[in-house]
Design a protein around this motif. Structure first.
Motif, PDB file in Angstrom:
ATOM      1  N   PRO A  25       0.811  -1.224   0.000  1.00  0.00           N
ATOM      2  CA  PRO A  25       0.000   0.000   0.000  1.00  0.00           C
ATOM      3  C   PRO A  25       0.848   1.279   0.000  1.00  0.00           C
ATOM      4  O   PRO A  25       0.473   2.272  -0.641  1.00  0.00           O
ATOM      5  N   ARG A  26       1.992   1.252   0.692  1.00  0.00           N
ATOM      6  CA  ARG A  26       2.882   2.421   0.706  1.00  0.00           C
ATOM      7  C   ARG A  26       3.389   2.727  -0.695  1.00  0.00           C
ATOM      8  O   ARG A  26       3.384   3.879  -1.141  1.00  0.00           O
ATOM      9  N   VAL A  27       3.793   1.691  -1.427  1.00  0.00           N
ATOM     10  CA  VAL A  27       4.304   1.878  -2.784  1.00  0.00           C
ATOM     11  C   VAL A  27       3.184   2.326  -3.728  1.00  0.00           C
ATOM     12  O   VAL A  27       3.385   3.186  -4.581  1.00  0.00           O
ATOM     13  N   ILE A  28       2.014   1.760  -3.561  1.00  0.00           N
ATOM     14  CA  ILE A  28       0.877   2.165  -4.403  1.00  0.00           C
ATOM     15  C   ILE A  28       0.549   3.635  -4.180  1.00  0.00           C
ATOM     16  O   ILE A  28       0.273   4.374  -5.129  1.00  0.00           O
ATOM     17  N   ASP A  29       0.623   4.084  -2.937  1.00  0.00           N
ATOM     18  CA  ASP A  29       0.402   5.508  -2.641  1.00  0.00           C
ATOM     19  C   ASP A  29       1.482   6.370  -3.290  1.00  0.00           C
ATOM     20  O   ASP A  29       1.189   7.453  -3.817  1.00  0.00           O
ATOM     21  N   ALA A  30       2.731   5.901  -3.266  1.00  0.00           N
ATOM     22  CA  ALA A  30       3.827   6.657  -3.873  1.00  0.00           C
ATOM     23  C   ALA A  30       3.627   6.766  -5.382  1.00  0.00           C
ATOM     24  O   ALA A  30       3.883   7.820  -5.980  1.00  0.00           O
ATOM     25  N   ILE A  31       3.153   5.705  -6.016  1.00  0.00           N
ATOM     26  CA  ILE A  31       2.874   5.742  -7.455  1.00  0.00           C
ATOM     27  C   ILE A  31       1.761   6.739  -7.748  1.00  0.00           C
ATOM     28  O   ILE A  31       1.858   7.546  -8.683  1.00  0.00           O
ATOM     29  N   SER A  32       0.722   6.712  -6.937  1.00  0.00           N
ATOM     30  CA  SER A  32      -0.403   7.628  -7.126  1.00  0.00           C
ATOM     31  C   SER A  32       0.038   9.083  -6.978  1.00  0.00           C
ATOM     32  O   SER A  32      -0.337   9.939  -7.793  1.00  0.00           O
ATOM     33  N   GLU A  33       0.842   9.367  -5.968  1.00  0.00           N
ATOM     34  CA  GLU A  33       1.343  10.741  -5.762  1.00  0.00           C
ATOM     35  C   GLU A  33       2.206  11.183  -6.924  1.00  0.00           C
ATOM     36  O   GLU A  33       2.090  12.315  -7.397  1.00  0.00           O
ATOM     37  N   ALA A  34       3.077  10.301  -7.396  1.00  0.00           N
ATOM     38  CA  ALA A  34       3.963  10.657  -8.504  1.00  0.00           C
ATOM     39  C   ALA A  34       3.165  10.864  -9.789  1.00  0.00           C
ATOM     40  O   ALA A  34       3.482  11.752 -10.590  1.00  0.00           O
ATOM     41  N   ARG A  35       2.138  10.069  -9.995  1.00  0.00           N
ATOM     42  CA  ARG A  35       1.292  10.192 -11.187  1.00  0.00           C
ATOM     43  C   ARG A  35       0.576  11.546 -11.193  1.00  0.00           C
ATOM     44  O   ARG A  35       0.390  12.165 -12.235  1.00  0.00           O
ATOM     45  N   ASP A  36       0.201  12.025 -10.011  1.00  0.00           N
ATOM     46  CA  ASP A  36      -0.510  13.304  -9.899  1.00  0.00           C
ATOM     47  C   ASP A  36       0.378  14.500 -10.242  1.00  0.00           C
ATOM     48  O   ASP A  36      -0.136  15.597 -10.454  1.00  0.00           O
ATOM     49  N   LYS A  37       1.691  14.290 -10.303  1.00  0.00           N
ATOM     50  CA  LYS A  37       2.606  15.401 -10.585  1.00  0.00           C
ATOM     51  C   LYS A  37       2.720  15.721 -12.061  1.00  0.00           C
ATOM     52  O   LYS A  37       3.460  16.609 -12.440  1.00  0.00           O
ATOM     53  N   GLY A  38       2.036  14.971 -12.904  1.00  0.00           N
ATOM     54  CA  GLY A  38       2.004  15.349 -14.318  1.00  0.00           C
ATOM     55  C   GLY A  38       2.719  14.384 -15.237  1.00  0.00           C
ATOM     56  O   GLY A  38       2.556  13.179 -15.124  1.00  0.00           O
ATOM     57  N   ASP A  39       3.528  14.923 -16.157  1.00  0.00           N
ATOM     58  CA  ASP A  39       4.188  14.194 -17.242  1.00  0.00           C
ATOM     59  C   ASP A  39       4.950  12.978 -16.710  1.00  0.00           C
ATOM     60  O   ASP A  39       5.952  13.112 -16.009  1.00  0.00           O
ATOM     61  N   LEU A  40       4.482  11.777 -17.075  1.00  0.00           N
ATOM     62  CA  LEU A  40       5.101  10.539 -16.584  1.00  0.00           C
ATOM     63  C   LEU A  40       6.386  10.196 -17.325  1.00  0.00           C
ATOM     64  O   LEU A  40       7.209   9.444 -16.815  1.00  0.00           O
ATOM     65  N   SER A  41       6.581  10.732 -18.529  1.00  0.00           N
ATOM     66  CA  SER A  41       7.769  10.390 -19.316  1.00  0.00           C
ATOM     67  C   SER A  41       9.054  10.918 -18.678  1.00  0.00           C
ATOM     68  O   SER A  41      10.117  10.344 -18.879  1.00  0.00           O
ATOM     69  N   GLU A  42       8.967  11.988 -17.904  1.00  0.00           N
ATOM     70  CA  GLU A  42      10.157  12.543 -17.266  1.00  0.00           C
ATOM     71  C   GLU A  42      10.017  12.581 -15.748  1.00  0.00           C
ATOM     72  O   GLU A  42      10.681  13.370 -15.077  1.00  0.00           O
TER      73      GLU A  42
END
Length: 153
Positions: A25-42
Motif C-alpha cells: 500500500p505504501r508503494v501504491i500511494d507513492a505511485i499515485s502521488e507521482a502520477r498526480d505530478k504530471g508528465d510521466l515520461s520525465e
C-alpha cells in the motif's frame, strides 16, 4: 516441497503479511502521488516507485510460492539416529580445536548469527546422515575443513 520448522513458517507468514499489508500500500500511494505530478515520461519519482512495486511484487510471489510448497516438521518426530533437518549438532574443528554448534535449517531459515545453517550448505550437506563420533571432511571456500561430531541434540 520445502521442509521447515514451525518458527520458520510463522516468520515467513509474518514477512508476507508485512509486505502485502504495509509495504505494497505504501508503494501504491507513492505511485499515485507521482502520477498526480504530471508528465510521466520525465517523472523520476514515478519510475522509481514502479520499480519498487515490481521488486515488491516479485518478493511477494516468491514468499507465496515458498509457503505454498512448505511442509512444517514436528521436531518431536525427528529421529536422533543421524543428523538431519532441525538437528542441533555440536562439532569440533580438528584443525583449530574450536567447538561450534549448528542447527540445520531450511535455506529460508538459515541465519549464521542465530547458529542456523542451511541443510543445503556445504557443511550442512556434509553433516547430513552422520552420527556422533564421526569425522567428516568438507570443502569450504577457505579450504578443507575436518569436523568431529561431538553431540547431536
Amino acid at each position: 516441497m520445502e521442509f521447515m520448522s514451525q518458527e520458520g513458517y510463522d516468520k515467513l507468514v509474518a514477512e508476507l503479511n508485512q509486505l502485502v499489508k504495509v509495504e505494497l500500500p505504501r508503494v501504491i500511494d507513492a505511485i499515485s502521488e507521482a502520477r498526480d505530478k504530471g508528465d510521466l515520461s520525465e517523472n523520476f519519482e514515478y519510475r522509481a516507485a514502479k520499480r519498487e512495486q515490481s521488486r515488491l511484487l516479485g518478493r511477494i510471489r516468491f514468499k507465496q510460492n515458498v509457503l505454498a510448497h512448505a511442509r512444517v516438521l514436528d521436531p518431536a518426530k525427528i529421529s536422533a539416529d543421524g543428523i538431519q533437518l532441525l538437528s542441533t549438532v555440536h562439532v569440533t574443528n580438528l584443525a583449530t580445536s574450536k567447538e561450534m554448534t549448528f542447527t540445520l535449517a531450511s535455506p529460508h531459515e538459515a541465519n549464521v548469527r542465530e547458529g542456523k545453517i542451511s541443510i543445503k550448505s556445504p557443511i550442512g550437506q556434509a553433516l547430513k546422515g552422520h552420527r556422533e563420533g564421526d569425522v567428516i571432511e568438507v570443502r569450504v571456500p577457505a579450504g578443507l575443513m575436518r569436523l568431529r561430531i561431538d553431540r547431536i541434540a
